[in-house]
Motif scaffolding. Structure first.
Motif, mmCIF file in Angstrom:
data_model
loop_
_atom_site.group_PDB
_atom_site.id
_atom_site.type_symbol
_atom_site.label_atom_id
_atom_site.label_comp_id
_atom_site.label_asym_id
_atom_site.label_seq_id
_atom_site.Cartn_x
_atom_site.Cartn_y
_atom_site.Cartn_z
ATOM 1 N N VAL A 19 88.230 59.256 77.000
ATOM 2 C CA VAL A 19 87.199 58.898 76.043
ATOM 3 C C VAL A 19 87.659 58.122 74.918
ATOM 4 O O VAL A 19 86.930 56.911 74.986
ATOM 5 C CB VAL A 19 86.637 60.366 75.200
ATOM 6 C CG1 VAL A 19 85.915 59.816 74.218
ATOM 7 C CG2 VAL A 19 86.173 61.064 76.238
ATOM 8 N N LYS A 22 87.625 54.638 76.889
ATOM 9 C CA LYS A 22 86.048 54.100 77.061
ATOM 10 C C LYS A 22 85.671 53.539 75.822
ATOM 11 O O LYS A 22 85.184 52.382 75.697
ATOM 12 C CB LYS A 22 85.562 55.063 77.802
ATOM 13 C CG LYS A 22 83.866 54.712 78.147
ATOM 14 C CD LYS A 22 83.218 55.778 78.575
ATOM 15 C CE LYS A 22 81.658 55.499 78.598
ATOM 16 N NZ LYS A 22 80.769 56.608 79.254
ATOM 17 N N VAL A 23 85.815 54.274 74.743
ATOM 18 C CA VAL A 23 85.416 53.803 73.528
ATOM 19 C C VAL A 23 86.053 52.623 73.114
ATOM 20 O O VAL A 23 85.264 51.677 72.282
ATOM 21 C CB VAL A 23 85.602 54.860 72.296
ATOM 22 C CG1 VAL A 23 84.978 54.536 71.053
ATOM 23 C CG2 VAL A 23 84.498 56.235 72.827
ATOM 24 N N TYR A 246 78.091 59.472 68.648
ATOM 25 C CA TYR A 246 78.448 58.798 69.837
ATOM 26 C C TYR A 246 79.457 59.153 70.312
ATOM 27 O O TYR A 246 79.764 59.554 71.514
ATOM 28 C CB TYR A 246 78.455 57.190 69.471
ATOM 29 C CG TYR A 246 79.394 56.384 70.309
ATOM 30 C CD1 TYR A 246 78.931 56.244 71.764
ATOM 31 C CD2 TYR A 246 80.457 55.632 69.891
ATOM 32 C CE1 TYR A 246 79.601 55.565 72.527
ATOM 33 C CE2 TYR A 246 81.184 54.968 70.923
ATOM 34 C CZ TYR A 246 80.799 54.895 72.505
ATOM 35 O OH TYR A 246 81.291 54.220 73.295
ATOM 36 N N GLU A 250 80.459 61.110 74.212
ATOM 37 C CA GLU A 250 81.245 60.796 75.042
ATOM 38 C C GLU A 250 82.102 62.208 75.522
ATOM 39 O O GLU A 250 82.517 62.206 76.621
ATOM 40 C CB GLU A 250 82.205 59.757 74.613
ATOM 41 C CG GLU A 250 81.370 58.263 74.558
ATOM 42 C CD GLU A 250 80.646 57.901 75.785
ATOM 43 O OE1 GLU A 250 81.181 58.069 76.812
ATOM 44 O OE2 GLU A 250 79.360 57.329 75.710
ATOM 45 N N LYS A 253 80.400 64.185 77.599
ATOM 46 C CA LYS A 253 80.258 63.883 79.125
ATOM 47 C C LYS A 253 81.675 64.079 79.755
ATOM 48 O O LYS A 253 81.601 64.674 80.875
ATOM 49 C CB LYS A 253 80.128 62.531 78.883
ATOM 50 C CG LYS A 253 78.748 61.878 78.593
ATOM 51 C CD LYS A 253 78.649 60.485 78.532
ATOM 52 C CE LYS A 253 77.304 59.840 77.844
ATOM 53 N NZ LYS A 253 77.346 58.097 77.789
ATOM 54 N N TRP A 254 82.680 63.892 79.178
ATOM 55 C CA TRP A 254 83.905 64.586 79.720
ATOM 56 C C TRP A 254 84.090 65.802 79.904
ATOM 57 O O TRP A 254 84.551 66.273 80.936
ATOM 58 C CB TRP A 254 85.183 64.148 78.493
ATOM 59 C CG TRP A 254 86.460 64.555 78.966
ATOM 60 C CD1 TRP A 254 87.434 63.808 79.751
ATOM 61 C CD2 TRP A 254 87.119 65.536 78.660
ATOM 62 N NE1 TRP A 254 88.532 64.434 79.948
ATOM 63 C CE2 TRP A 254 88.447 65.498 79.036
ATOM 64 C CE3 TRP A 254 86.792 66.559 77.601
ATOM 65 C CZ2 TRP A 254 89.473 66.660 79.168
ATOM 66 C CZ3 TRP A 254 87.863 67.590 77.585
ATOM 67 C CH2 TRP A 254 89.067 67.640 78.143
#
Length: 363
Positions: A19, A22-23, A246, A250, A253-254
């Motif tokens: 995460v 990605k961020v 936000y 994420e 989602k993980w």
């Protein structure tokens, strides 16, 4: 990844490396918008998509039934200690609590500022080393609500099952174990949790509340401290903590990609077993703080034979890249917080270090 610490901090706590990476890639420019998400209006279409997607993911992963509002608030769980009685404790009614440790005690102290409170059960006489059994609970059937703290981070205890309270609304502070395992949300009238242990970074607090409890309070309550204010405006009455929401999305989602709540429970039980087995197999070199039936999946608390040995343990562990193992200042000892994002490899490394330390220091 090189130079990543073995992070056992109690909160803010470890975040999934996937995460973070990605961020990092979206930090300066979010989805070809020409700006960071942190620079956007919370009224704009791009942020609103993030906002409602995060809510939808939370509903999915917790299997939240119809009839509940999901709120994204600020102020941490500590503000909820006040908001709950301000909104739900009517004049003349009594709020009941289960006293299980440091965080439950803080919730009780805050509620006393707004009305009558009662203790339905307490483990204080046992130094908060255990969670009272459901059979020990004793609260009035006309209680405004029964409040529990599902996991006590400082003492390292956790409810293994939750009571069926019938017509008495059950309220749960799940700040330190939300989504560590599947739960039946329908048992609760309110669930609240700061995000900074299991859901994301600090800055956003989750409140899941039955719709019938979202009403104008019977006493004067400031606009920002009323649940109906935020429920009517989808948590967009004022500027919400957009980046934290936000980031939470994420992390959700993980969690989903790793098997959801059930997947988290499987790996969390494996991580906890590694440490508890090390403690129990040490012939008394390490001593678990919590009683066996109340041990937490999230916070493994233990002591050693002397404060000097504990200080040496901390010093040596820090030199090897372990972070956050010192117990809370109020109780001392040692604590490993193994929230969802703490990798199994980090826990294995800690168990290895503990065995090695024992071999070198046992008398």
């Amino acid at each position: 990844m090189a130079n990543r610490a073995y992070n056992f901090n109690a909160g803010p706590a470890a975040l999934p490396l996937d995460v973070l990476q990605k961020v990092q890639g979206q930090f300066v420019e979010f989805e070809n918008s020409g700006m960071s998400l942190m620079e956007m209006s919370h009224r704009g279409a791009i942020y609103e998509k993030v906002h409602f997607e995060t809510e939808s993911l939370l509903r999915e992963l917790l299997s939240i039934p119809e009839g509940y509002k999901v709120l994204f608030l600020q102020g941490g769980a500590s503000t909820q200690f006040a908001m709950i009685p301000m909104n739900l404790l009517r004049p003349g009614a009594t709020a009941s609590f289960v006293a299980t440790g440091s965080w439950a005690t803080k919730a009780i102290q805050e509620a006393k500022l707004f009305g009558e409170t009662a203790i339905a059960a307490s483990s204080e006489s046992d130094s908060y080393k255990r969670i009272p059994s459901i059979g020990e609970l004793n609260y009035a059937p006309d209680s405004a609500y029964l409040h529990i703290t599902s996991n006590e981070t400082i003492e390292g205890t956790q409810w293994s099952e939750f009571p069926d309270t019938g017509n008495v609304p059950l309220i749960g502070d799940m700040s330190s174990d939300i989504l560590c395992r599947p739960i039946d949300v329908s048992k609760f009238a309110v669930i609240y949790a700061g995000a900074q242990k299991n859901l994301g970074p600090s800055g956003v607090t989750i409140v899941i509340i039955r719709e019938e409890l979202v009403a104008k309070p019977s006493t004067t309550v400031p606009t920002m401290l009323r649940y109906d204010t935020h429920a009517k405006n989808d948590s967009l009455y004022n500027t919400p903590p957009t980046f934290a929401i936000y980031m939470m999305g994420e992390v959700l989602k993980w969690i989903k990609s790793n098997g959801g709540a059930a997947g988290m429970e499987a790996i969390n039980r494996e991580k906890a077993a590694l440490l508890y087995d090390t403690i129990d197999g040490s012939n008394g070199f390490y001593k678990g703080f919590a009683e066996l039936g109340s041990r937490s999946l999230m916070n493994v608390t233990f002591t050693m034979q002397s404060k000097e040995l504990e200080a040496q343990f901390i010093k040596e562990s820090e030199a090897q890249g372990f972070v956050g193992l010192k117990g809370h200042r109020s109780v001392g000892g040692l604590r490993a917080s193994i929230y969802n994002a703490v990798p199994l490899e980090s826990v294995r490394a800690l168990a290895d270090f503990m065995r090695d330390f024992q071999n070198r220091n046992a008398q």
